[in-house]
Motif scaffolding. Sequence first.
Motif, PDB file in Angstrom:
ATOM      1  N   ALA A 116       2.267  -2.711   5.760  1.00 57.09           N
ATOM      2  CA  ALA A 116       1.516  -1.458   5.697  1.00 57.09           C
ATOM      3  C   ALA A 116       0.245  -1.503   6.532  1.00 57.09           C
ATOM      4  O   ALA A 116      -0.284  -0.450   6.914  1.00 57.09           O
ATOM      5  N   LEU A 117      -0.259  -2.704   6.811  1.00 55.80           N
ATOM      6  CA  LEU A 117      -1.472  -2.821   7.612  1.00 55.80           C
ATOM      7  C   LEU A 117      -1.192  -2.734   9.107  1.00 55.80           C
ATOM      8  O   LEU A 117      -2.125  -2.628   9.903  1.00 55.80           O
ATOM      9  N   LYS A 118       0.070  -2.794   9.497  1.00 64.40           N
ATOM     10  CA  LYS A 118       0.433  -2.726  10.912  1.00 64.40           C
ATOM     11  C   LYS A 118       1.035  -1.376  11.291  1.00 64.40           C
ATOM     12  O   LYS A 118       0.861  -0.916  12.412  1.00 64.40           O
ATOM     13  N   GLN A 119       1.766  -0.765  10.368  1.00 63.37           N
ATOM     14  CA  GLN A 119       2.439   0.495  10.649  1.00 63.37           C
ATOM     15  C   GLN A 119       1.670   1.644  10.015  1.00 63.37           C
ATOM     16  O   GLN A 119       1.211   1.543   8.876  1.00 63.37           O
ATOM     17  N   GLN A 120       1.548   2.723  10.753  1.00 64.74           N
ATOM     18  CA  GLN A 120       0.850   3.885  10.212  1.00 64.74           C
ATOM     19  C   GLN A 120       1.712   4.619   9.192  1.00 64.74           C
ATOM     20  O   GLN A 120       1.236   5.005   8.125  1.00 64.74           O
ATOM     21  N   LYS A 121       2.976   4.807   9.505  1.00 63.87           N
ATOM     22  CA  LYS A 121       3.890   5.508   8.609  1.00 63.87           C
ATOM     23  C   LYS A 121       4.665   4.476   7.799  1.00 63.87           C
ATOM     24  O   LYS A 121       5.620   3.875   8.284  1.00 63.87           O
ATOM     25  N   CYS A 122       4.204   4.272   6.582  1.00 61.76           N
ATOM     26  CA  CYS A 122       4.816   3.274   5.702  1.00 61.76           C
ATOM     27  C   CYS A 122       5.082   3.915   4.345  1.00 61.76           C
ATOM     28  O   CYS A 122       4.286   4.719   3.849  1.00 61.76           O
ATOM     29  N   PHE A 123       6.204   3.552   3.754  1.00 60.77           N
ATOM     30  CA  PHE A 123       6.575   4.117   2.459  1.00 60.77           C
ATOM     31  C   PHE A 123       5.677   3.601   1.343  1.00 60.77           C
ATOM     32  O   PHE A 123       5.504   4.266   0.324  1.00 60.77           O
ATOM     33  N   PHE A 124       5.102   2.420   1.517  1.00 59.55           N
ATOM     34  CA  PHE A 124       4.288   1.802   0.469  1.00 59.55           C
ATOM     35  C   PHE A 124       2.948   2.514   0.355  1.00 59.55           C
ATOM     36  O   PHE A 124       2.268   2.755   1.349  1.00 59.55           O
ATOM     37  N   ASN A 125       2.567   2.847  -0.886  1.00 60.13           N
ATOM     38  CA  ASN A 125       1.284   3.484  -1.172  1.00 60.13           C
ATOM     39  C   ASN A 125       0.494   2.552  -2.085  1.00 60.13           C
ATOM     40  O   ASN A 125       0.885   2.302  -3.230  1.00 60.13           O
ATOM     41  N   GLY A 126      -0.609   2.031  -1.567  1.00 55.66           N
ATOM     42  CA  GLY A 126      -1.379   1.045  -2.317  1.00 55.66           C
ATOM     43  C   GLY A 126      -2.016   1.610  -3.571  1.00 55.66           C
ATOM     44  O   GLY A 126      -2.050   0.949  -4.618  1.00 55.66           O
ATOM     45  N   ILE A 127      -2.523   2.840  -3.511  1.00 58.13           N
ATOM     46  CA  ILE A 127      -3.186   3.431  -4.680  1.00 58.13           C
ATOM     47  C   ILE A 127      -2.173   3.670  -5.798  1.00 58.13           C
ATOM     48  O   ILE A 127      -2.448   3.412  -6.981  1.00 58.13           O
ATOM     49  N   ASP A 128      -0.987   4.155  -5.434  1.00 57.59           N
ATOM     50  CA  ASP A 128       0.048   4.348  -6.454  1.00 57.59           C
ATOM     51  C   ASP A 128       0.456   3.020  -7.087  1.00 57.59           C
ATOM     52  O   ASP A 128       0.698   2.942  -8.302  1.00 57.59           O
ATOM     53  N   HIS A 129       0.522   1.982  -6.269  1.00 59.14           N
ATOM     54  CA  HIS A 129       0.931   0.677  -6.801  1.00 59.14           C
ATOM     55  C   HIS A 129      -0.127   0.115  -7.747  1.00 59.14           C
ATOM     56  O   HIS A 129       0.207  -0.463  -8.797  1.00 59.14           O
ATOM     57  N   ILE A 130      -1.409   0.277  -7.412  1.00 57.60           N
ATOM     58  CA  ILE A 130      -2.475  -0.198  -8.302  1.00 57.60           C
ATOM     59  C   ILE A 130      -2.444   0.561  -9.626  1.00 57.60           C
ATOM     60  O   ILE A 130      -2.569  -0.028 -10.708  1.00 57.60           O
ATOM     61  N   ALA A 131      -2.267   1.890  -9.550  1.00 58.85           N
ATOM     62  CA  ALA A 131      -2.192   2.683 -10.782  1.00 58.85           C
ATOM     63  C   ALA A 131      -0.991   2.276 -11.633  1.00 58.85           C
ATOM     64  O   ALA A 131      -1.082   2.199 -12.872  1.00 58.85           O
ATOM     65  N   GLN A 132       0.119   1.985 -10.988  1.00 59.49           N
ATOM     66  CA  GLN A 132       1.312   1.557 -11.722  1.00 59.49           C
ATOM     67  C   GLN A 132       1.085   0.221 -12.424  1.00 59.49           C
ATOM     68  O   GLN A 132       1.448   0.048 -13.602  1.00 59.49           O
ATOM     69  N   HIS A 150       8.253   2.896 -13.176  1.00 60.71           N
ATOM     70  CA  HIS A 150       7.718   3.271 -11.872  1.00 60.71           C
ATOM     71  C   HIS A 150       6.735   4.414 -12.057  1.00 60.71           C
ATOM     72  O   HIS A 150       6.809   5.170 -13.031  1.00 60.71           O
ATOM     73  N   ILE A 151       5.825   4.554 -11.126  1.00 62.77           N
ATOM     74  CA  ILE A 151       4.750   5.526 -11.323  1.00 62.77           C
ATOM     75  C   ILE A 151       5.284   6.952 -11.412  1.00 62.77           C
ATOM     76  O   ILE A 151       4.766   7.780 -12.164  1.00 62.77           O
ATOM     77  N   PHE A 152       6.354   7.266 -10.682  1.00 65.45           N
ATOM     78  CA  PHE A 152       6.888   8.624 -10.724  1.00 65.45           C
ATOM     79  C   PHE A 152       7.778   8.863 -11.940  1.00 65.45           C
ATOM     80  O   PHE A 152       8.218   9.986 -12.168  1.00 65.45           O
ATOM     81  N   ASN A 153       8.051   7.820 -12.721  1.00 68.82           N
ATOM     82  CA  ASN A 153       8.798   7.980 -13.965  1.00 68.82           C
ATOM     83  C   ASN A 153       7.892   8.028 -15.189  1.00 68.82           C
ATOM     84  O   ASN A 153       8.388   8.176 -16.310  1.00 68.82           O
ATOM     85  N   MET A 154       6.593   7.907 -14.977  1.00 70.10           N
ATOM     86  CA  MET A 154       5.663   7.971 -16.102  1.00 70.10           C
ATOM     87  C   MET A 154       5.495   9.422 -16.539  1.00 70.10           C
ATOM     88  O   MET A 154       5.423  10.325 -15.698  1.00 70.10           O
TER      89      MET A 154
END
Length: 233
Positions: A116-132, A150-154
């Motif tokens: 995610a630190l190399k590619q601009q368009k990445c599926f990974f979302n750091g804020i969502d992962h921290i909240a999860q 998963h965060i979208f199943n909460m």
Amino acid sequence: MTGRTTDRKGKSKELKSLTNELQNEIAAFTLPNSLPCSEIDFPVAPRRKPRANWDEILEESEEKFQEVENYENSKKGRQPLSPFLNTECNYLKETVFVHLQPALEETLYKAQIWEALKQQKCFFNGIDHIAQLLWNNNPRHPQRKEHNLHIFNMPWVRELLKTNPRAYYPKSWLWPEDYAATVIQKTVRQYFVQREDEVQEMRNFWRKLEVERSIPEIQGNPLLSKKFAASQN
């Protein structure tokens, strides 16, 4: 005289016999083809006495001092602070960072995997992962670890997305790097300017003035004015 001459002759005969025996032994002696290394005395170079290394001495002394300090700290034990000494820093260190730091470390590890630190368009979302991670590992709700949703199943996320749906593409995919850097710098500068005392005082003044204009009854009603002042404090 005759006795002395006989003694001398006897001694000379003994010497001759001894010399003959030595000559015979020397003639019969032969050197071996090889000698074991243990029987050979090799020359040994003289060794210099090792000089004291000041860096090593300092390291050893620091290690000893550290061991002594650790031992003293283990004997002392941790004493709970009194309520008036519990500051915000202690609260963050003992309550918040204990759970936040492992979540940040795991998020960085996942970001490296997703690049995610190399590619601009990445599926990974750091804020969502921290909240999860924080929601699933909440110590007040240990049963959440069993499900590990998963965060979208909460449930609370689903309800929130119904009222405030997300955009189809995030802004990190749409904005170029120059524009994103400008927005980040502007936001950081705005935060540091707005936290100043003079700016806070001016913002509170305009906020109160706007409330007074929207609620004209507040000027003639002291109860409303006190309630408004208490809410602002």
